[in-house]
Design a protein around this motif. Structure first.
Motif, PDB file in Angstrom:
ATOM      1  N   LYS A 167     113.604  33.732 101.899  1.00 37.53           N
ATOM      2  CA  LYS A 167     113.531  35.141 102.290  1.00 37.53           C
ATOM      3  C   LYS A 167     113.399  35.271 103.807  1.00 37.53           C
ATOM      4  N   ILE A 221     105.721  39.959 103.518  1.00 44.21           N
ATOM      5  CA  ILE A 221     106.480  38.937 104.224  1.00 44.21           C
ATOM      6  C   ILE A 221     107.896  38.968 103.654  1.00 44.21           C
ATOM      7  N   ASP A 275     113.856  41.391 103.520  1.00 41.57           N
ATOM      8  CA  ASP A 275     114.702  40.371 104.158  1.00 41.57           C
ATOM      9  C   ASP A 275     115.817  40.977 105.008  1.00 41.57           C
ATOM     10  N   LYS A 329     107.598  49.441 111.695  1.00 47.17           N
ATOM     11  CA  LYS A 329     107.447  48.297 110.783  1.00 47.17           C
ATOM     12  C   LYS A 329     108.534  48.325 109.731  1.00 47.17           C
ATOM     13  N   SER A 361     118.232  42.794 104.362  1.00 40.50           N
ATOM     14  CA  SER A 361     119.589  42.703 103.834  1.00 40.50           C
ATOM     15  C   SER A 361     120.257  44.077 103.757  1.00 40.50           C
ATOM     16  N   ILE A 386     109.897  46.037 106.399  1.00 42.13           N
ATOM     17  CA  ILE A 386     109.619  44.865 105.574  1.00 42.13           C
ATOM     18  C   ILE A 386     110.835  44.510 104.739  1.00 42.13           C
ATOM     19  N   GLU A 396     105.154  54.513 107.863  1.00 41.80           N
ATOM     20  CA  GLU A 396     105.430  53.598 108.973  1.00 41.80           C
ATOM     21  C   GLU A 396     106.235  52.389 108.523  1.00 41.80           C
ATOM     22  N   ILE A 397     106.448  52.331 107.213  1.00 40.68           N
ATOM     23  CA  ILE A 397     107.088  51.125 106.709  1.00 40.68           C
ATOM     24  C   ILE A 397     108.461  51.430 106.130  1.00 40.68           C
ATOM     25  N   GLU A 398     109.411  50.681 106.566  1.00 41.77           N
ATOM     26  CA  GLU A 398     110.758  50.807 106.035  1.00 41.77           C
ATOM     27  C   GLU A 398     111.039  49.558 105.211  1.00 41.77           C
ATOM     28  N   GLU A 399     111.479  49.777 103.978  1.00 41.76           N
ATOM     29  CA  GLU A 399     111.745  48.618 103.120  1.00 41.76           C
ATOM     30  C   GLU A 399     113.236  48.305 103.132  1.00 41.76           C
ATOM     31  N   THR A 400     113.543  47.080 103.399  1.00 40.57           N
ATOM     32  CA  THR A 400     114.949  46.711 103.589  1.00 40.57           C
ATOM     33  C   THR A 400     115.358  45.495 102.794  1.00 40.57           C
ATOM     34  N   GLY A 401     114.839  45.389 101.587  1.00 38.83           N
ATOM     35  CA  GLY A 401     115.258  44.235 100.792  1.00 38.83           C
ATOM     36  C   GLY A 401     114.085  43.491 100.209  1.00 38.83           C
ATOM     37  N   GLU A 402     114.353  42.270  99.881  1.00 42.96           N
ATOM     38  CA  GLU A 402     113.351  41.439  99.209  1.00 42.96           C
ATOM     39  C   GLU A 402     112.148  41.153 100.102  1.00 42.96           C
ATOM     40  N   TYR A 403     110.968  41.263  99.511  1.00 39.01           N
ATOM     41  CA  TYR A 403     109.768  40.848 100.258  1.00 39.01           C
ATOM     42  C   TYR A 403     108.705  40.425  99.260  1.00 39.01           C
ATOM     43  N   ASP A 404     107.649  39.859  99.765  1.00 35.59           N
ATOM     44  CA  ASP A 404     106.493  39.568  98.921  1.00 35.59           C
ATOM     45  C   ASP A 404     105.239  39.874  99.724  1.00 35.59           C
ATOM     46  N   LEU A 405     104.096  39.645  99.135  1.00 31.81           N
ATOM     47  CA  LEU A 405     102.849  40.004  99.830  1.00 31.81           C
ATOM     48  C   LEU A 405     102.135  38.774 100.369  1.00 31.81           C
ATOM     49  N   GLU A 406     102.923  37.817 100.760  1.00 28.50           N
ATOM     50  CA  GLU A 406     102.326  36.578 101.253  1.00 28.50           C
ATOM     51  C   GLU A 406     101.355  36.848 102.404  1.00 28.50           C
ATOM     52  N   GLY A 407     101.662  37.881 103.177  1.00 31.41           N
ATOM     53  CA  GLY A 407     100.788  38.224 104.305  1.00 31.41           C
ATOM     54  C   GLY A 407      99.387  38.548 103.837  1.00 31.41           C
ATOM     55  N   GLN A 433      97.743  43.418 111.074  1.00 33.87           N
ATOM     56  CA  GLN A 433      97.899  44.229 109.857  1.00 33.87           C
ATOM     57  C   GLN A 433      99.198  43.926 109.119  1.00 33.87           C
ATOM     58  N   ILE A 434      99.367  42.667 108.796  1.00 33.70           N
ATOM     59  CA  ILE A 434     100.576  42.286 108.070  1.00 33.70           C
ATOM     60  C   ILE A 434     100.229  42.005 106.615  1.00 33.70           C
ATOM     61  N   LEU A 435     100.971  42.594 105.715  1.00 34.59           N
ATOM     62  CA  LEU A 435     100.780  42.333 104.297  1.00 34.59           C
ATOM     63  C   LEU A 435     102.007  41.678 103.694  1.00 34.59           C
ATOM     64  N   HIS A 488      95.362  48.242 106.654  1.00 38.34           N
ATOM     65  CA  HIS A 488      95.915  49.549 107.002  1.00 38.34           C
ATOM     66  C   HIS A 488      97.271  49.700 106.338  1.00 38.34           C
ATOM     67  N   PHE A 504     103.658  50.694  99.195  1.00 33.70           N
ATOM     68  CA  PHE A 504     104.973  50.085  98.976  1.00 33.70           C
ATOM     69  C   PHE A 504     105.677  50.801  97.845  1.00 33.70           C
TER      70      PHE A 504
END
Lengths: 575, 114
Positions: free
Chosen positions: B38, B80, B97, B93, B99, B95, A109-120, B76-78, A104, A149
């Motif tokens: 991270k 990290i 770090d 939600k 910062s 996503i 619904e998603i707020e991006e706040t810096g470094e991330y990856d798609l490890e999930g 529903q986590i993609l 989904h 994203f």
């Protein structure tokens, strides 16, 4: 990951069969095993279906469980969508053969706040793979990530990592992507997937749609490079590759009568070859369908099955019309030996027609197939498709050793020795029906343009549709050219007259001679009679003279006697 | 998995800043995948923000997906790290770090978007 292919391509790259009819043939075995295949195409062209069928067939037929990661549809939607194709995802999930994971994504619904990856995502896929021991993974369509994203740099790096990671896991991956402007996919996914790229296409030409599939790229493997039409129907996906048959069929030597004795005579005395393709072409109303009906009827009479595809007339219309020339098809229909299938050429795309025909042939298993007329598939400017379709149909029927008779309408004004559908070169026996206009009437002529492998007649014959079917007549061929119909009859009458005249003349001459002879003989008789008369006269005179002499002698003797003198008859008188 | 829970302070006395409404309990979940830098940065940033904004009213749950991978699907986590505001509703939600404090506050509804 292991790579078995060597420079010369042998041993081959190992493949993961799709189990989809035709697709494995054009990819020579399926998708590259342990690698990633990209399926791209515009909306509604069947990407998801192809991917899901790859998984379902893998799970069912090849014992390769699969993971379906759905970015667009929920599990419920997906399950409902494919149940109509006979794929029960819930059941397969219960059997632990397939895992469907709906991802989904909602940007808002998603707020991006810096470094991330798609490890999930990696963990999700990895977990799904390990729970069922999956060998196949489908990501449908991973491009949705780009709408979920906002940081494309991270995404691209992660995608590259994802595909590498999937390769390391040794799973065969299929990703789908929407066709972009000028690129294969909107997000340029093709740059991450270098092993195999397949394009699906859905084109509408002349109001009929045709789906096509093309293998754009297949690293380390040979593949068909053409666009192949495919179908999606109640049994799923099917690709009909032109090359699937090839020119390997065996030539039969058996013969099958054409249903018209005179025509059989023209065809080397025995009729068509079993399993050959026969084309009957001609202008409108020259009796193409009648010839086809004759053939059907005779085949059915011998207890064999005929499948009759009627593209312009309804079955009852054909039966009625053929009844009018004494061909009765109804009994064969009742016994089930004759099956009619009437369809409008425009009802669906050519591919659908072809597949329908395939399927009906498979189900009915006839020994003769009739398509009347084949050129009605030609609508507008789809010549190429129509040709390739006819070619595939002919190939297919030949491979199955089914005798096929096609009729083709030649439009007025165009050259007769040409079919609009350009299949003439594939045809074994080509019968041409034509109008011969002469002396104010129109008559039908028939001749055999070609007939491979038999000594066929080179004659043009006149073709009559009588109450008892088709009859062939010799046409008048002479100094006046080819004459048919009443012109032929007139010519024949003229000839008859001439010959009577000639025979009369001969009789006359004979009589004349006879008469001359009679005259001659009469003359001879007359001369003879004259001669005889003269002769008689002469003899009479002679006799009188002798008498005179005798009398003189007698008188002299008597005189001497009376004188008592010695008598010496004179010498002269005695002689 | 709750691997670490910060202790909520005993007295939720301080009423800081703008639109956050009083005494509601905040439950925040931080999804990580192992102790990567991270994830550690995210945790440090999160704790800092919470201490500043929600002192005594929050609870942080840390879920390591490497330990319980099936939760990635269930929740529903993609991406990290992912921070999920479980309470108060609605679920949010975030996503990254964490910062970018400004964006975290907006994401947590601790600051209105302008």
């Amino acid at each position: 990951m292991k790579k078995v292919s060597s420079r010369n391509g042998n041993p081959h790259l190992s493949k993961s069969p799709t189990g989809i009819q035709g697709l494995d043939e054009i990819t020579s075995g399926g998708f590259p095993k342990g690698r990633t295949t990209l399926i791209c195409g515009s909306a509604g062209c069947g990407k998801t279906l192809l991917a899901i069928e790859f998984l379902v067939r893998g799970a069912r037929e090849f014992n390769e469980p699969g993971v379906f990661v759905a970015f667009e549809e929920t599990n419920k939607e997906l399950t409902e969508n494919v149940i109509s194709l006979g794929f029960d995802l819930e059941e397969l999930a219960r059997q632990k053969k397939i895992v469907v994971d709906h991802v989904h994504l909602e940007r808002s619904e998603i707020e991006e706040t810096g470094e991330y990856d798609l490890e999930g995502l990696f963990i999700r896929i990895g977990h799904a793979i390990s729970t069922i021991g999956a060998k196949r993974v489908v990501l449908d369509t991973i491009e949705s990530l780009f709408s979920g994203f906002s940081n494309p740099l991270i995404l691209r790096a992660e995608l590259r990592r994802l595909f590498r990671w999937l390769k390391e896991k040794g799973v065969t991956t299929v990703i789908t992507g929407e066709r972009g402007d000028g690129t294969l996919t909107r997000q340029g996914l093709e740059e991450y997937v270098s092993d195999c790229v397949i394009i699906l296409d859905h084109r509408v030409t002349e109001q009929t749609s045709t789906r096509r599939i093309r293998v754009v790229k297949y690293r380390g493997s040979t593949h068909g490079t053409n666009e192949y039409p495919f179908l999606i129907d109640e049994t799923g996906f099917s690709v009909i590759p032109i090359t699937s048959v090839g020119l390997t069929y065996e030539a039969a030597t058996g013969r099958i009568p054409s249903g018209v004795d005179d025509l059989d005579q023209m065809l080397g005395g025995k009729g068509y070859f079993v399993g050959s393709s026969i084309l009957v072409s001609g202008t409108a109303g020259t009796g193409k369908s009648s010839l086809a009906a004759h053939f059907s009827e005779s085949v059915c009479r011998r207890g064999e099955k005929v499948l009759y595809f009627s593209l312009e007339e309804s079955p009852s219309q054909v039966i009625r019309n053929m009844g009018s020339i004494g061909i009765s098809l109804a009994p064969a229909m009742k016994t089930g030996l004759l099956m009619f299938h009437a369809m409008r050429p425009t009802f669906c795309g050519l591919e659908m027609h072809l597949t329908t025909m395939h399927r009906m042939v498979e189900a009915f298993n006839p020994s003769v197939v009739i398509v009347d007329p084949i050129n009605s598939f030609l609508t507008g400017n789809n010549e190429l498709e129509a040709k390739s379709m006819s070619m595939r149909l002919i190939d297919y029927l030949k491979a199955r050793k089914i005798t096929a008779l096609f009729t083709s309408l030649t439009t007025g004004g165009s050259q007769l020795e040409r079919t609009d559908i350009f299949i003439s070169s594939l045809i074994d026996t080509w019968i041409l029906l034509r109008d011969i206009e002469l002396g104010g009437e129109r008559n039908r002529g028939i001749y055999i343009l070609k007939s491979r492998g038999m000594a066929h007649s080179n004659q043009i014959r006149e073709f009559l549709l009588t109450d008892h079917g088709i009859k062939l007549r010799d046409v008048y061929v002479g100094m006046e050219g080819v004459l048919t119909g009443s012109a032929r009859q007139a010519q024949e009458a003229r000839e008859r007259e001439d010959s009577i005249k000639r025979s009369l003349e001969i009789d006359g001459r004979k009589n004349a001679i006879l008469r001359k002879r009679q005259v001659m003989e009469a003359r001879i008789a007359a001369i003879k009679a004259e001669f005889e008369a003269e002769e008689a006269e002469s003899l009479k005179i002679l006799a009188t003279d002798q008498d005179k002499i005798d009398n003189i002698d007698k008188e002299r003797a008597e005189m001497a006697k009376s004188r008592k003198a010695g008598f010496e008859p004179s010498l002269e008188n005695k002689s | 998995m709750k691997t670490k829970t910060s202790e909520p302070k005993a007295h939720p006395t301080d009423h800081k800043k703008s639109g956050n409404k009083s005494a509601d309990k905040w439950i925040l979940r931080l999804y990580i995948a192992g102790q990567t830098s991270k994830c550690q940065t995210a945790f440090i940033n999160l704790t800092k923000i919470c201490e500043e904004q929600l002192k005594g009213r929050y609870k942080i749950e840390i879920i390591d997906l490497l330990i319980d991978p099936k939760l990635s699907r269930e929740h529903q986590i993609l991406a990290i790290p992912t921070l999920v505001r479980k309470l108060p509703v609605p679920v949010r939600k975030i996503i990254g770090d964490l910062s970018n404090t400004e964006r975290v506050l907006i994401g947590l509804d601790l600051k209105s978007r302008d």
